[in-house]
Enzyme design. Structure first.
Site, PDB file in Angstrom:
ATOM      1  N   GLN A 223       0.829  -1.208   0.000  1.00 53.14           N
ATOM      2  CA  GLN A 223       0.000   0.000   0.000  1.00 53.14           C
ATOM      3  C   GLN A 223       0.865   1.260   0.000  1.00 53.14           C
ATOM      4  O   GLN A 223       0.340   2.364  -0.100  1.00 53.14           O
ATOM      5  CB  GLN A 223      -0.907   0.009   1.241  1.00 53.14           C
ATOM      6  CG  GLN A 223      -1.880  -1.157   1.291  1.00 53.14           C
ATOM      7  CD  GLN A 223      -2.704  -1.223   2.556  1.00 53.14           C
ATOM      8  OE1 GLN A 223      -2.883  -2.299   3.101  1.00 53.14           O
ATOM      9  NE2 GLN A 223      -3.244  -0.121   3.045  1.00 53.14           N
ATOM     10  N   ARG A 370      -8.430  -0.941   8.300  1.00 54.29           N
ATOM     11  CA  ARG A 370      -9.451   0.000   7.865  1.00 54.29           C
ATOM     12  C   ARG A 370      -9.711   1.076   8.921  1.00 54.29           C
ATOM     13  O   ARG A 370     -10.860   1.333   9.307  1.00 54.29           O
ATOM     14  CB  ARG A 370     -10.745  -0.729   7.523  1.00 54.29           C
ATOM     15  CG  ARG A 370     -11.554   0.031   6.478  1.00 54.29           C
ATOM     16  CD  ARG A 370     -12.634  -0.779   5.833  1.00 54.29           C
ATOM     17  NE  ARG A 370     -13.225   0.044   4.797  1.00 54.29           N
ATOM     18  CZ  ARG A 370     -14.050  -0.389   3.871  1.00 54.29           C
ATOM     19  NH1 ARG A 370     -14.375  -1.649   3.828  1.00 54.29           N
ATOM     20  NH2 ARG A 370     -14.550   0.419   2.977  1.00 54.29           N
ATOM     21  N   CYS A 371      -8.631   1.655   9.414  1.00 47.85           N
ATOM     22  CA  CYS A 371      -8.817   2.756  10.362  1.00 47.85           C
ATOM     23  C   CYS A 371      -7.547   3.575  10.446  1.00 47.85           C
ATOM     24  O   CYS A 371      -6.503   3.164   9.965  1.00 47.85           O
ATOM     25  CB  CYS A 371      -9.215   2.255  11.732  1.00 47.85           C
ATOM     26  SG  CYS A 371      -7.884   1.658  12.750  1.00 47.85           S
ATOM     27  N   GLU A 741     -12.897   4.591   5.801  1.00 51.08           N
ATOM     28  CA  GLU A 741     -12.909   3.708   6.966  1.00 51.08           C
ATOM     29  C   GLU A 741     -14.031   3.972   7.944  1.00 51.08           C
ATOM     30  O   GLU A 741     -14.241   3.204   8.882  1.00 51.08           O
ATOM     31  CB  GLU A 741     -11.583   3.895   7.706  1.00 51.08           C
ATOM     32  CG  GLU A 741     -10.415   3.586   6.835  1.00 51.08           C
ATOM     33  CD  GLU A 741      -9.147   4.219   7.338  1.00 51.08           C
ATOM     34  OE1 GLU A 741      -9.228   5.184   8.117  1.00 51.08           O
ATOM     35  OE2 GLU A 741      -8.091   3.757   6.948  1.00 51.08           O
TER      36      GLU A 741
END
Ligand code: CDP
Length: 796
Positions: A223, A370-371, A741
């Site tokens: 990523q 996802r945060c 998110e």
């Protein structure tokens, strides 16, 4: 005569433009790491430890070397001769690449085999004989800090115990004083269990070292390609300009693909040694037991309250289980990510947070699944605590929130832990959500159902998430400041190529970035191709995680478009033979202020940049922008779930879920809705079914999709989304805030609060996630809290 273009028709801001990347994805034409085949490519497999904690007495790889088709067997001992047995992590720790002294978690990398094909490599791994001497195992923070606990990281100097950090933030004395004056103190203790981002595509890399050019190219599932390039330069001691990292299509990241994994390093070393491309593709169980776990925090806290519901102060303590290596990415200043964003939406005068991180014999954990760096845990505790406080006071759930929210006229607002929130309409979002769920009516139905033995519940959760790290003053990873970038080249025909330092993993950047260019320049989105993930061509950026793309790279896209527009204005003045001051802009076109009919399009300016520029002007229409945001962006959301719990079985079903998300200006409303639905699905999964745990010996229970469940369309409830509240971000060039998110962050507490509300009056205060039927049934039947109790060793 030229005319301004219609923004929605050209796919600009606010257009629900279809995702351009889906053209290749739904045709099976995506190009993922495993799709890449290079001439002469070899395959690597990893031998993993079956034990969670053991000393390695010996490794005998002779039988593996003898298998035809095997080219190389790597062990920790061999890595050590090249100073590569250990590597730095993104949090200033070290991590074993291949174990030398001990194994410290089940699934740890012990050896690698590189062979003609993956099957030979796998067989050869099984032929390696490792003699282990088992050691006592630690699987939670209580055991980690117990008297006489074995020291897991005895490889490190100055590490006498298992504590990684002891960190605090806030005002301890002020908080103590506020508690002393409270009418009531409400308390809560819970565990946010380990979960796994489980992207459909596992991790992998193909390293290709070319001795003739000295260039190393690595195709990989990262990523953050530029951070990896810097890390490879450090670890492999290769010059940075001779390293090219390419992230091709990525099949979901969710934080799992941020850390640096031993598999990447081993494939690189193998390619350098063998001078052939080496491919490593992780299998599903390898992914589920060894890479990128999230959460695993024990949270406890208390809230000082006035009788009428006003929150006076909060105390929080967190014990975070990081596993054997502290390897998740953190901004250097903040040891436990942005946990201290807790309670940011509430106007609380004073608060104090202590956080302790410990090692255990589990795979490295703590990634921001996802945060934005631990915000999920923070928001979960916040909303569970607010509900507990309302119950203790006998105050309505919605009312306690409304009365404590930061009001619209209080922005900018300094939170008790030091963040500056800058915008939002929290009360309005709650009102919209309450109306959508038909709050009063539901309460009547609930009471009526209760009288007939049916258990209905309603759970409210709100969240405000600090998205878009950095600013560079406060945020860095390994000392590299957090900002992002965009590079835009407008060709002479008015078509363009845009590259950014972010990296999409399914979020649709190829679609939405082009929409920002369309908004700023009037070039139709379909005329802008977006490319990300190649460090040889993309401008330097920190990558995509923590929903930072829109807040940072997205802002850079707007800013570079504005630079292009500024040059195009000069070209327009030249073409129209007036001075620049006499030129006006409307979408897609410059015109003469005094004669609006006389104008030129942005495309005409593009041609002129290559064929008819004024004397002294540099030719071309290209530019780069690096964007360092002045603050984080602060989206806000309210999620309300209603559920019915079956008291006989503990099974709970979602009746309805409403989501009100305010992420400022929406670039692509359809993509935003997709992000929210995906997040809610993950939130539902975490609260309902996802259970990855460890037994007392450190065996990972849940290492496959039979045990660790991913919800399909069948299990996932429907969601009702609302978009009517829009508070533009005051500092973002197009007023956007992150969204990727939010629902995964705020959603879990809505489901848990709903089940707890259904059980109100039973004395049950908490059921830890996942709220599996047996846990809910136990809580109802025995009227007791059900925790994800830490396992104890069999000899305890
Ligand atoms: O960093 P990441 O891409 O995961 O998250 P994000 O910046 O929140 O963006 C997720 C997707 O939603 C991207 O395609 C964005 O462009 C889009 N988005 C949008 O259309 N409008 C917003 N206000 C925020 C995001």
């Amino acid at each position: 005569m030229s005319q301004a273009v219609d923004e929605i028709k050209i796919g600009g801001l606010g257009a629900s433009r279809r995702r351009v990347e889906d053209n290749r994805f739904i045709r099976g034409k995506g190009n993922y790491t495993d799709d890449i085949v290079l001439p002469g490519m070899l395959h690597m497999e990893i031998l993993r430890s079956p034990l969670a904690h053991a000393r390695i007495k010996s490794i005998d790889a002779s039988k593996a070397w003898d298998i035809p088709g095997v080219h190389l067997v790597l062990t920790g001992e061999m890595m050590a001769t090249r100073n590569l047995a250990w590597m730095p992590t993104l949090s200033y720790d070290t991590q074993a690449v291949l174990a030398t002294d001990k194994v410290r978690f089940q699934g740890q990398e012990v050896a690698c085999v590189i062979a003609d094909d993956p099957y030979i490599a796998k067989d050869a791994c099984e032929a390696i004989v490792v003699d282990y001497e088992p050691l006592p195992v630690i699987v939670n923070p209580t055991q980690a800090v117990a008297e006489g606990a074995p020291v897991i990281r005895d490889d490190k100097e100055n590490q006498p115990d298992n504590v990684i950090y002891d960190w605090e933030v806030g005002d301890r004395d002020g908080t103590d004083r506020a508690f002393a004056g409270a009418d009531l103190v409400s308390k809560l203790e819970l565990h946010y269990p380990r979960s796994h981002p489980s992207p459909i595509e596992c991790c992998g890399s193909i390293a290709d070292f070319n001795r003739a050019t000295s260039k190393l190219t690595v195709y990989m599932t990262t990523q953050a390609p530029h951070i990896i390039r810097a890390a490879v330069a450090m670890v492999a001691e290769l010059p940075e300009h001779m390293i090219r990292i390419v992230s091709p299509d990525i099949g979901g990241g969710f934080g799992n693909k941020v850390p640096i994994y031993p598999g990447y390093v081993c494939s690189i070393l193998a390619s350098i040694l063998l001078e052939r491309p080496v491919k490593w593709i992780e299998d599903k169980s390898g992914n589920l037991i060894s890479t990128g776990f999230a959460r695993d925090v024990y949270l406890k806290g208390e809230m000082a309250l006035r009788k009428d519901g006003k929150i006076l102060a909060v105390r929080m303590h967190t014990d975070a289980d990081h596993g054997a290596f502290f390897s998740d990415a953190q901004p250097s200043k903040f040891k436990i990510g942005l946990m201290h964003s807790a309670f940011a939406a509430y106007d609380i005068p004073v608060a104090h947070l202590t956080a302790r991180g410990t090692y255990s014999n589990k795979a490295p954990g703590g990634v921001a699944y996802r945060c934005s760096f631990r915000v999920t845990e923070a928001m979960f505790f916040q909303e569970r605590m607010v509900q507990a406080a309302a119950d203790d006071l006998g105050i309505d759930q919605a009312q306690i929130r409304a009365m404590n929210f930061v009001r619209d006229d209080q922005f900018p607002h300094r939170t008790p832990f030091g963040f500056l929130t800058d915008s939002g309409q929290y009360g309005k979002c709650l009102d919209v959500a309450l109306k959508a769920i038909d709050y009063e009516n539901f309460r009547r139905e609930q009471a009526e159902a209760r009288s007939r033995g049916r258990l209905l519940g309603l759970g409210i959760s709100t969240m405000t998430e600090p998205l878009g790290a950095g600013n560079s003053r406060e945020y860095d990873i390994l000392g590299i400041k957090m900002f992002d970038s965009a590079d835009l080249k407008v060709h002479m025909t008015g078509k363009a190529i845009l590259r950014t330092g972010a990296k999409t993993q399914g979020q649709g950047h190829e679609t939405t970035w082009a929409q920002i260019v369309a908004h700023e320049l009037g070039i139709p989105a379909e005329d802008v191709v977006v490319e990300e993930g190649d460090t040889d061509t993309a401008p330097f950026g920190m990558g995509t995680y923590a929903s930072r793309s829109t807040p940072v790279a997205g802002a850079a896209v707007a800013m570079v478009s504005r630079k292009i527009r500024a040059k195009a204005r000069k070209l327009a003045a030249h073409l129209l033979e007036v001075s620049e001051e006499d030129i006006e802009w409307e979408l897609g076109r410059f015109y003469v202020r005094s004669a609006p009919d006389r104008g030129v399009t942005i495309q005409e300016c593009a041609i002129a940049a290559y064929s008819n520029m004024p004397d002294g002007m540099e030719p071309g229409l290209e530019n780069t922008a690096y964007y360092d945001p002045p603050n984080l962006t602060w989206p806000f959301a309210v999620y309300i779930a209603t559920v019915e719990v079956d008291p006989q079985t503990g099974v709970w079903d979602v009746l309805k879920l409403v989501a009100v998300d305010d992420c400022g200006v929406r670039i692509n409303p359809m993509i935003v809705e997709g992000q929210i639905m995906g997040g809610l699905t993950e939130a539902y999964a975490m609260s309902n079914m996802q259970f990855i745990t460890f037994d007392a010996e450190g065996n990972c229970v849940g290492s496959n999709y039979m045990d660790y469940l991913l919800p399909t369309a069948w299990e996932t409830p429907g969601f009702e989304l609302h978009s009517e509240v829009v508070t533009p971000c005051p500092h973002h060039p197009i007023g956007a805030k992150g969204i990727g998110e939010c629902a995964a962050v705020g959603g879990p507490a809505a489901f848990v609060n709903a089940v707890m509300d259904a059980l109100s009056g039973t004395g049950v205060r908490n059921i830890d996630m996942p709220m599996l039927p047996d846990r809910v049934w136990e809580a109802i039947t025995y009227r007791r809290d059900v925790s994800g109790a830490p396992p104890v060793r069999s000899d305890d």
